[in-house]
Design an enzyme around this catalytic site. Structure first.
Site, mmCIF file in Angstrom:
data_model
loop_
_atom_site.group_PDB
_atom_site.id
_atom_site.type_symbol
_atom_site.label_atom_id
_atom_site.label_comp_id
_atom_site.label_asym_id
_atom_site.label_seq_id
_atom_site.Cartn_x
_atom_site.Cartn_y
_atom_site.Cartn_z
ATOM 1 N N ASN A 273 37.287 35.613 43.809
ATOM 2 C CA ASN A 273 37.550 36.652 42.825
ATOM 3 C C ASN A 273 38.214 35.997 41.612
ATOM 4 O OD1 ASN A 273 38.899 38.642 41.278
ATOM 5 N ND2 ASN A 273 38.787 40.030 43.019
ATOM 6 N N CYS A 334 29.379 43.667 28.628
ATOM 7 C CA CYS A 334 28.046 44.283 28.632
ATOM 8 C C CYS A 334 28.136 45.783 28.904
ATOM 9 C CB CYS A 334 27.125 43.588 29.630
ATOM 10 S SG CYS A 334 27.730 43.642 31.320
#
Ligand SMILES: C[S@@+](CC[C@H](N)C(=O)[O-])C[C@H]1O[C@@H](n2cnc3c(N)ncnc32)[C@H](O)[C@@H]1O
Length: 390
Positions: A273, A334
Protein backbone atom coordinates in the site's frame (compact mmCIF):
# COMPACT_ATOMS: atom_id res chain seq x y z
CA UNK A 1 -40.90 5.23 -36.50
CA UNK A 2 -38.44 6.40 -33.83
CA UNK A 3 -39.73 7.15 -30.33
CA UNK A 4 -39.82 10.78 -29.25
CA UNK A 5 -38.49 12.12 -25.94
CA UNK A 6 -39.58 15.49 -24.64
CA UNK A 7 -37.14 17.49 -22.51
CA UNK A 8 -37.96 20.41 -20.26
CA UNK A 9 -35.87 23.28 -18.81
CA UNK A 10 -32.45 21.91 -17.89
CA UNK A 11 -32.64 19.02 -20.33
CA UNK A 12 -33.46 21.39 -23.17
CA UNK A 13 -30.55 23.64 -22.22
CA UNK A 14 -28.23 20.61 -22.25
CA UNK A 15 -29.37 19.73 -25.75
CA UNK A 16 -28.95 23.32 -26.90
CA UNK A 17 -25.44 23.55 -25.43
CA UNK A 18 -24.54 20.18 -27.03
CA UNK A 19 -23.83 18.47 -23.71
CA UNK A 20 -24.54 14.85 -24.64
CA UNK A 21 -25.90 13.65 -21.27
CA UNK A 22 -29.53 14.09 -20.27
CA UNK A 23 -30.46 12.93 -16.77
CA UNK A 24 -33.72 11.09 -16.08
CA UNK A 25 -35.23 14.01 -14.16
CA UNK A 26 -34.62 16.28 -17.15
CA UNK A 27 -36.97 14.20 -19.32
CA UNK A 28 -40.62 15.25 -19.40
CA UNK A 29 -41.94 12.30 -21.39
CA UNK A 30 -40.84 9.42 -23.61
CA UNK A 31 -40.65 5.64 -23.75
CA UNK A 32 -38.48 3.29 -25.76
CA UNK A 33 -36.60 0.00 -25.50
CA UNK A 34 -33.06 -0.20 -24.07
CA UNK A 35 -30.46 1.03 -26.53
CA UNK A 36 -32.99 2.52 -28.97
CA UNK A 37 -32.11 5.65 -30.92
CA UNK A 38 -34.78 8.26 -30.14
CA UNK A 39 -35.70 11.71 -31.42
CA UNK A 40 -35.28 14.39 -28.76
CA UNK A 41 -37.48 17.49 -28.78
CA UNK A 42 -38.15 20.52 -26.57
CA UNK A 43 -41.48 21.75 -25.14
CA UNK A 44 -42.33 23.38 -28.50
CA UNK A 45 -41.55 20.06 -30.23
CA UNK A 46 -38.48 21.53 -31.90
CA UNK A 47 -35.93 18.82 -32.57
CA UNK A 48 -32.80 19.00 -30.38
CA UNK A 49 -31.16 15.95 -31.90
CA UNK A 50 -31.05 12.15 -31.72
CA UNK A 51 -29.96 10.18 -28.68
CA UNK A 52 -29.41 6.66 -27.36
CA UNK A 53 -31.80 5.59 -24.61
CA UNK A 54 -30.80 3.88 -21.34
CA UNK A 55 -33.83 2.81 -19.27
CA UNK A 56 -31.90 2.05 -16.05
CA UNK A 57 -29.05 4.54 -15.88
CA UNK A 58 -29.36 7.95 -14.23
CA UNK A 59 -28.26 9.24 -17.62
CA UNK A 60 -31.39 8.43 -19.58
CA UNK A 61 -30.30 9.87 -22.92
CA UNK A 62 -26.95 10.32 -24.59
CA UNK A 63 -27.02 12.49 -27.69
CA UNK A 64 -25.44 11.02 -30.79
CA UNK A 65 -26.14 14.01 -33.07
CA UNK A 66 -27.47 17.48 -32.28
CA UNK A 67 -29.63 20.05 -33.99
CA UNK A 68 -32.91 20.61 -35.75
CA UNK A 69 -31.57 19.44 -39.09
CA UNK A 70 -29.85 16.27 -37.87
CA UNK A 71 -31.09 13.02 -39.38
CA UNK A 72 -31.68 9.83 -37.43
CA UNK A 73 -28.34 7.96 -37.16
CA UNK A 74 -28.19 4.88 -39.36
CA UNK A 75 -25.81 1.91 -39.54
CA UNK A 76 -24.03 3.80 -42.33
CA UNK A 77 -23.64 7.07 -40.37
CA UNK A 78 -22.48 5.19 -37.25
CA UNK A 79 -19.93 3.31 -39.34
CA UNK A 80 -18.76 6.66 -40.75
CA UNK A 81 -18.29 7.96 -37.18
CA UNK A 82 -16.33 4.80 -36.33
CA UNK A 83 -14.05 5.12 -39.37
CA UNK A 84 -13.52 8.85 -38.70
CA UNK A 85 -12.40 7.97 -35.15
CA UNK A 86 -9.83 5.52 -36.56
CA UNK A 87 -8.61 8.10 -39.05
CA UNK A 88 -8.14 10.80 -36.36
CA UNK A 89 -5.64 8.54 -34.57
CA UNK A 90 -3.46 7.70 -37.54
CA UNK A 91 -0.54 9.91 -36.42
CA UNK A 92 -0.39 8.27 -32.99
CA UNK A 93 0.58 4.92 -34.45
CA UNK A 94 4.20 6.08 -34.72
CA UNK A 95 4.52 6.14 -30.93
CA UNK A 96 2.72 2.92 -30.15
CA UNK A 97 0.74 0.06 -31.63
CA UNK A 98 -1.59 0.23 -28.62
CA UNK A 99 -4.19 2.95 -28.83
CA UNK A 100 -7.78 3.81 -28.11
CA UNK A 101 -9.62 3.69 -31.42
CA UNK A 102 -13.01 4.87 -30.15
CA UNK A 103 -13.65 6.92 -27.04
CA UNK A 104 -17.39 6.92 -26.46
CA UNK A 105 -19.24 10.27 -26.68
CA UNK A 106 -16.08 12.11 -27.76
CA UNK A 107 -16.18 10.04 -30.97
CA UNK A 108 -19.95 10.25 -31.40
CA UNK A 109 -20.58 6.65 -30.27
CA UNK A 110 -21.97 6.87 -26.69
CA UNK A 111 -20.69 4.11 -24.43
CA UNK A 112 -18.43 2.42 -26.97
CA UNK A 113 -14.76 1.90 -26.14
CA UNK A 114 -12.45 0.19 -28.62
CA UNK A 115 -8.80 -0.29 -27.67
CA UNK A 116 -6.26 -1.78 -30.02
CA UNK A 117 -3.33 -3.73 -28.56
CA UNK A 118 -1.19 -4.72 -31.52
CA UNK A 119 -2.98 -7.55 -33.24
CA UNK A 120 -5.90 -7.61 -30.79
CA UNK A 121 -8.82 -5.26 -30.23
CA UNK A 122 -10.66 -5.07 -26.92
CA UNK A 123 -14.18 -3.63 -26.92
CA UNK A 124 -16.19 -2.33 -24.02
CA UNK A 125 -19.91 -1.52 -24.27
CA UNK A 126 -20.90 0.76 -21.42
CA UNK A 127 -24.48 1.49 -22.58
CA UNK A 128 -27.27 -0.66 -24.04
CA UNK A 129 -26.81 1.30 -27.28
CA UNK A 130 -23.13 0.31 -27.48
CA UNK A 131 -24.02 -3.27 -26.51
CA UNK A 132 -26.46 -3.53 -29.41
CA UNK A 133 -23.86 -2.06 -31.76
CA UNK A 134 -21.16 -4.68 -30.98
CA UNK A 135 -21.90 -7.07 -33.90
CA UNK A 136 -21.64 -4.13 -36.33
CA UNK A 137 -18.44 -2.92 -34.66
CA UNK A 138 -16.89 -6.38 -35.08
CA UNK A 139 -17.73 -6.31 -38.80
CA UNK A 140 -16.33 -2.76 -39.22
CA UNK A 141 -13.13 -3.72 -37.39
CA UNK A 142 -12.65 -6.82 -39.51
CA UNK A 143 -13.05 -4.74 -42.64
CA UNK A 144 -10.84 -1.82 -41.53
CA UNK A 145 -8.08 -3.47 -39.47
CA UNK A 146 -8.37 -7.27 -39.72
CA UNK A 147 -7.35 -7.82 -36.07
CA UNK A 148 -6.29 -11.35 -35.10
CA UNK A 149 -8.57 -11.27 -32.09
CA UNK A 150 -11.57 -9.27 -30.88
CA UNK A 151 -12.58 -9.48 -27.24
CA UNK A 152 -15.34 -7.78 -25.23
CA UNK A 153 -14.16 -6.78 -21.75
CA UNK A 154 -17.69 -6.11 -20.58
CA UNK A 155 -16.69 -6.57 -16.95
CA UNK A 156 -16.50 -2.85 -16.08
CA UNK A 157 -18.52 -2.20 -12.91
CA UNK A 158 -20.30 0.81 -14.47
CA UNK A 159 -22.27 -1.61 -16.64
CA UNK A 160 -24.29 -2.46 -13.53
CA UNK A 161 -25.68 1.08 -13.53
CA UNK A 162 -27.06 0.36 -17.00
CA UNK A 163 -28.55 -3.00 -16.01
CA UNK A 164 -26.00 -4.82 -18.17
CA UNK A 165 -24.31 -8.07 -17.04
CA UNK A 166 -20.58 -8.18 -16.25
CA UNK A 167 -18.86 -10.59 -18.61
CA UNK A 168 -15.78 -11.17 -20.74
CA UNK A 169 -16.60 -12.51 -24.19
CA UNK A 170 -14.47 -13.61 -27.08
CA UNK A 171 -16.12 -12.08 -30.17
CA UNK A 172 -13.97 -13.01 -33.18
CA UNK A 173 -10.67 -14.50 -34.35
CA UNK A 174 -8.13 -16.23 -32.14
CA UNK A 175 -8.40 -16.39 -28.35
CA UNK A 176 -5.40 -14.38 -27.14
CA UNK A 177 -5.01 -14.12 -23.35
CA UNK A 178 -2.16 -11.63 -23.77
CA UNK A 179 -0.27 -9.72 -26.43
CA UNK A 180 2.96 -7.76 -26.66
CA UNK A 181 2.84 -4.10 -27.68
CA UNK A 182 5.42 -1.37 -28.09
CA UNK A 183 5.38 2.09 -26.55
CA UNK A 184 8.23 4.37 -27.56
CA UNK A 185 11.29 2.13 -27.45
CA UNK A 186 9.82 -0.29 -24.91
CA UNK A 187 7.86 -3.52 -25.07
CA UNK A 188 4.95 -4.35 -22.77
CA UNK A 189 2.94 -7.48 -22.19
CA UNK A 190 -0.77 -6.71 -22.01
CA UNK A 191 -3.02 -9.02 -20.02
CA UNK A 192 -6.14 -8.87 -22.17
CA UNK A 193 -8.38 -11.09 -20.05
CA UNK A 194 -7.68 -9.83 -16.54
CA UNK A 195 -5.62 -6.67 -16.88
CA UNK A 196 -6.99 -3.44 -15.40
CA UNK A 197 -9.23 -1.31 -17.64
CA UNK A 198 -9.04 -3.05 -21.03
CA UNK A 199 -5.43 -4.09 -20.38
CA UNK A 200 -3.43 -0.86 -20.12
CA UNK A 201 -3.81 2.77 -19.07
CA UNK A 202 -3.52 4.10 -22.61
CA UNK A 203 -4.54 7.60 -21.50
CA UNK A 204 -1.16 8.07 -19.76
CA UNK A 205 0.96 7.14 -22.80
CA UNK A 206 2.19 10.69 -23.63
CA UNK A 207 2.92 11.40 -19.96
CA UNK A 208 4.90 8.17 -19.60
CA UNK A 209 6.96 8.98 -22.71
CA UNK A 210 7.54 12.56 -21.54
CA UNK A 211 8.51 11.40 -18.06
CA UNK A 212 11.12 9.13 -19.64
CA UNK A 213 12.56 12.20 -21.39
CA UNK A 214 12.75 14.48 -18.34
CA UNK A 215 14.25 11.96 -15.92
CA UNK A 216 17.97 12.65 -15.68
CA UNK A 217 20.82 10.21 -15.99
CA UNK A 218 21.61 8.74 -12.59
CA UNK A 219 18.29 9.72 -10.95
CA UNK A 220 16.70 7.61 -8.24
CA UNK A 221 13.00 7.29 -9.15
CA UNK A 222 9.89 6.17 -7.28
CA UNK A 223 6.71 5.05 -9.13
CA UNK A 224 4.12 4.68 -6.39
CA UNK A 225 1.17 3.26 -8.39
CA UNK A 226 3.03 1.38 -11.07
CA UNK A 227 0.51 -1.12 -12.56
CA UNK A 228 2.40 -2.86 -15.41
CA UNK A 229 5.40 -0.58 -14.93
CA UNK A 230 4.69 2.11 -17.54
CA UNK A 231 6.31 5.15 -15.93
CA UNK A 232 8.90 3.06 -14.11
CA UNK A 233 10.19 1.41 -17.26
CA UNK A 234 10.38 4.62 -19.28
CA UNK A 235 12.34 6.18 -16.40
CA UNK A 236 14.60 3.13 -16.04
CA UNK A 237 16.16 3.74 -19.43
CA UNK A 238 18.09 6.69 -17.86
CA UNK A 239 17.70 6.46 -14.10
CA UNK A 240 20.20 4.62 -11.95
CA UNK A 241 17.51 2.95 -9.84
CA UNK A 242 13.71 2.78 -9.91
CA UNK A 243 11.45 1.59 -7.10
CA UNK A 244 7.97 0.62 -8.36
CA UNK A 245 5.07 -0.07 -5.98
CA UNK A 246 1.58 -1.45 -6.47
CA UNK A 247 -0.86 -3.07 -4.07
CA UNK A 248 -2.00 -5.63 -6.66
CA UNK A 249 0.14 -8.78 -6.87
CA UNK A 250 -1.09 -9.32 -10.42
CA UNK A 251 0.13 -5.84 -11.40
CA UNK A 252 3.50 -6.39 -9.73
CA UNK A 253 3.92 -9.73 -11.55
CA UNK A 254 3.03 -8.12 -14.88
CA UNK A 255 5.46 -5.25 -14.24
CA UNK A 256 8.13 -7.85 -13.40
CA UNK A 257 7.57 -9.55 -16.74
CA UNK A 258 7.84 -6.19 -18.52
CA UNK A 259 11.09 -5.37 -16.73
CA UNK A 260 12.51 -8.71 -17.93
CA UNK A 261 11.11 -8.27 -21.44
CA UNK A 262 13.12 -5.06 -21.79
CA UNK A 263 16.28 -6.46 -20.23
CA UNK A 264 16.27 -3.88 -17.41
CA UNK A 265 18.07 -4.63 -14.18
CA UNK A 266 17.65 -1.35 -12.25
CA UNK A 267 13.95 -1.69 -11.32
CA UNK A 268 12.86 -3.00 -7.91
CA UNK A 269 9.21 -4.03 -7.63
CA UNK A 270 7.27 -4.24 -4.39
CA UNK A 271 3.72 -5.18 -3.57
CA UNK A 272 2.27 -2.86 -0.94
CA UNK A 273 0.00 0.00 0.00
CA UNK A 274 1.70 3.18 -1.18
CA UNK A 275 0.19 5.37 1.52
CA UNK A 276 1.97 3.26 4.15
CA UNK A 277 5.08 2.55 2.09
CA UNK A 278 5.69 6.25 1.40
CA UNK A 279 5.35 6.99 5.12
CA UNK A 280 7.93 4.27 5.86
CA UNK A 281 10.31 5.66 3.23
CA UNK A 282 10.05 9.13 4.85
CA UNK A 283 10.69 7.61 8.28
CA UNK A 284 13.78 5.84 6.88
CA UNK A 285 15.02 9.17 5.43
CA UNK A 286 15.05 7.81 1.87
CA UNK A 287 15.27 10.44 -0.89
CA UNK A 288 14.42 10.40 -4.59
CA UNK A 289 15.09 12.63 -7.60
CA UNK A 290 11.74 11.92 -9.25
CA UNK A 291 8.43 10.55 -8.00
CA UNK A 292 5.37 9.48 -10.02
CA UNK A 293 1.90 9.42 -8.50
CA UNK A 294 -0.80 7.94 -10.70
CA UNK A 295 -3.35 6.60 -8.22
CA UNK A 296 -6.74 5.15 -9.12
CA UNK A 297 -9.69 7.58 -9.10
CA UNK A 298 -10.19 8.33 -5.39
CA UNK A 299 -13.54 10.00 -6.16
CA UNK A 300 -15.88 8.12 -8.46
CA UNK A 301 -18.93 10.06 -7.28
CA UNK A 302 -19.50 13.59 -5.98
CA UNK A 303 -20.18 12.21 -2.49
CA UNK A 304 -16.68 10.68 -2.38
CA UNK A 305 -15.00 13.99 -3.23
CA UNK A 306 -14.30 15.18 0.35
CA UNK A 307 -12.43 11.98 1.26
CA UNK A 308 -10.68 11.96 -2.12
CA UNK A 309 -9.32 15.48 -1.58
CA UNK A 310 -7.75 14.35 1.70
CA UNK A 311 -6.29 11.26 -0.02
CA UNK A 312 -4.77 13.26 -2.88
CA UNK A 313 -3.33 15.85 -0.49
CA UNK A 314 -1.83 13.21 1.77
CA UNK A 315 -0.17 11.20 -0.96
CA UNK A 316 1.22 14.36 -2.61
CA UNK A 317 2.55 15.62 0.75
CA UNK A 318 4.36 12.34 1.23
CA UNK A 319 5.79 12.39 -2.30
CA UNK A 320 7.03 15.98 -1.86
CA UNK A 321 8.74 15.03 1.40
CA UNK A 322 10.64 12.28 -0.44
CA UNK A 323 12.07 14.58 -3.11
CA UNK A 324 15.54 16.07 -3.03
CA UNK A 325 15.83 19.80 -3.83
CA UNK A 326 15.37 20.18 -7.60
CA UNK A 327 13.42 16.91 -7.73
CA UNK A 328 10.52 16.19 -10.07
CA UNK A 329 7.01 15.17 -9.09
CA UNK A 330 4.76 13.82 -11.88
CA UNK A 331 1.36 13.72 -10.24
CA UNK A 332 -2.00 12.75 -11.75
CA UNK A 333 -5.66 12.57 -10.91
CA UNK A 334 -8.06 10.62 -13.12
CA UNK A 335 -11.20 11.50 -11.13
CA UNK A 336 -13.48 13.46 -13.41
CA UNK A 337 -15.20 14.68 -10.25
CA UNK A 338 -12.09 16.74 -9.62
CA UNK A 339 -11.59 19.50 -12.20
CA UNK A 340 -8.07 20.75 -12.83
CA UNK A 341 -8.36 23.95 -10.70
CA UNK A 342 -9.42 21.84 -7.71
CA UNK A 343 -6.54 19.41 -8.23
CA UNK A 344 -4.18 22.38 -8.46
CA UNK A 345 -5.62 23.64 -5.17
CA UNK A 346 -4.86 20.25 -3.57
CA UNK A 347 -1.29 20.43 -4.85
CA UNK A 348 -0.96 24.00 -3.53
CA UNK A 349 -2.12 22.74 -0.13
CA UNK A 350 0.38 19.88 -0.23
CA UNK A 351 3.24 22.25 -1.15
CA UNK A 352 2.25 24.53 1.71
CA UNK A 353 2.11 21.58 4.15
CA UNK A 354 5.73 20.70 3.35
CA UNK A 355 6.82 24.36 3.22
CA UNK A 356 8.56 24.17 -0.15
CA UNK A 357 8.44 26.24 -3.32
CA UNK A 358 7.07 24.23 -6.19
CA UNK A 359 7.19 25.21 -9.86
CA UNK A 360 4.67 23.91 -12.39
CA UNK A 361 6.88 22.89 -15.27
CA UNK A 362 4.26 21.09 -17.36
CA UNK A 363 0.48 20.94 -17.15
CA UNK A 364 -0.64 17.85 -18.98
CA UNK A 365 -3.66 15.63 -19.57
CA UNK A 366 -4.84 12.48 -21.31
CA UNK A 367 -3.26 11.47 -24.61
CA UNK A 368 -4.87 12.46 -27.91
CA UNK A 369 -6.61 9.11 -28.46
CA UNK A 370 -8.83 10.06 -25.48
CA UNK A 371 -10.17 13.27 -27.03
CA UNK A 372 -11.84 15.96 -24.95
CA UNK A 373 -15.30 16.96 -26.17
CA UNK A 374 -15.48 20.63 -25.23
CA UNK A 375 -19.22 20.49 -24.54
CA UNK A 376 -18.70 17.50 -22.18
CA UNK A 377 -16.36 18.73 -19.41
CA UNK A 378 -16.45 15.22 -17.92
CA UNK A 379 -14.46 14.01 -20.93
CA UNK A 380 -11.41 16.01 -19.66
CA UNK A 381 -10.84 13.66 -16.76
CA UNK A 382 -7.07 13.11 -16.56
CA UNK A 383 -4.96 15.88 -15.05
CA UNK A 384 -1.20 15.49 -14.82
CA UNK A 385 1.25 18.05 -13.42
CA UNK A 386 5.00 17.88 -13.71
CA UNK A 387 6.31 19.86 -10.74
CA UNK A 388 9.85 20.93 -9.83
CA UNK A 389 10.45 21.12 -6.10
CA UNK A 390 12.67 23.81 -4.58
C1 LIG B 1 -4.07 4.38 -12.58
S1 LIG B 1 -3.29 2.88 -12.22
C2 LIG B 1 -1.62 3.21 -12.56
C3 LIG B 1 -1.28 3.11 -14.02
C4 LIG B 1 0.18 3.22 -14.34
N1 LIG B 1 0.76 4.45 -13.87
C5 LIG B 1 0.43 3.08 -15.82
O1 LIG B 1 0.80 4.09 -16.45
O2 LIG B 1 0.23 2.00 -16.37
C6 LIG B 1 -3.34 2.80 -10.49
C7 LIG B 1 -2.63 1.60 -9.89
O3 LIG B 1 -2.60 1.80 -8.48
C8 LIG B 1 -2.75 0.55 -7.83
N2 LIG B 1 -3.21 0.88 -6.47
C9 LIG B 1 -4.45 1.20 -6.03
N3 LIG B 1 -4.44 1.54 -4.73
C10 LIG B 1 -3.15 1.42 -4.32
C11 LIG B 1 -2.48 1.62 -3.08
N4 LIG B 1 -3.14 2.06 -2.01
N5 LIG B 1 -1.16 1.42 -3.03
C12 LIG B 1 -0.46 1.00 -4.12
N6 LIG B 1 -1.06 0.79 -5.32
C13 LIG B 1 -2.36 1.00 -5.42
C14 LIG B 1 -3.70 -0.24 -8.72
O4 LIG B 1 -3.50 -1.63 -8.55
C15 LIG B 1 -3.29 0.26 -10.11
O5 LIG B 1 -2.36 -0.62 -10.69
Amino acid sequence: MAAEFLLHGKGRRRGQSRHPWVFRDQVEAGAASAGAIVRVVDEARRQLGWAAYSPQSKIALRFIVFGAAAECPTAASLKAAFLAALERRRALRERSDALRLVSSEADGLPGLIADQYGEAVVLQALTPFAEALLPDVVAWLEEALQPRSILARNDAAVRRLEGLPLEVKHLAGAVLPEVEIREGGLRFTVDLLQGQKTGMFLDQRANRLRFGEVVRAGDRVLDAFAYSGGFALHAAARASAVLALDDSQRAVDLAGRNVALNGLCNVTLEKGNSFQRLRALIRDKEMFDAVVLDPPAFAKTQSELEGALRGYREINVRALRLLRPGGLLATSSCSYQMPEPLFEEVLRGAASDVGRDVLVIERRGQDADHPVLLSLPESRYLKCFFLRVG
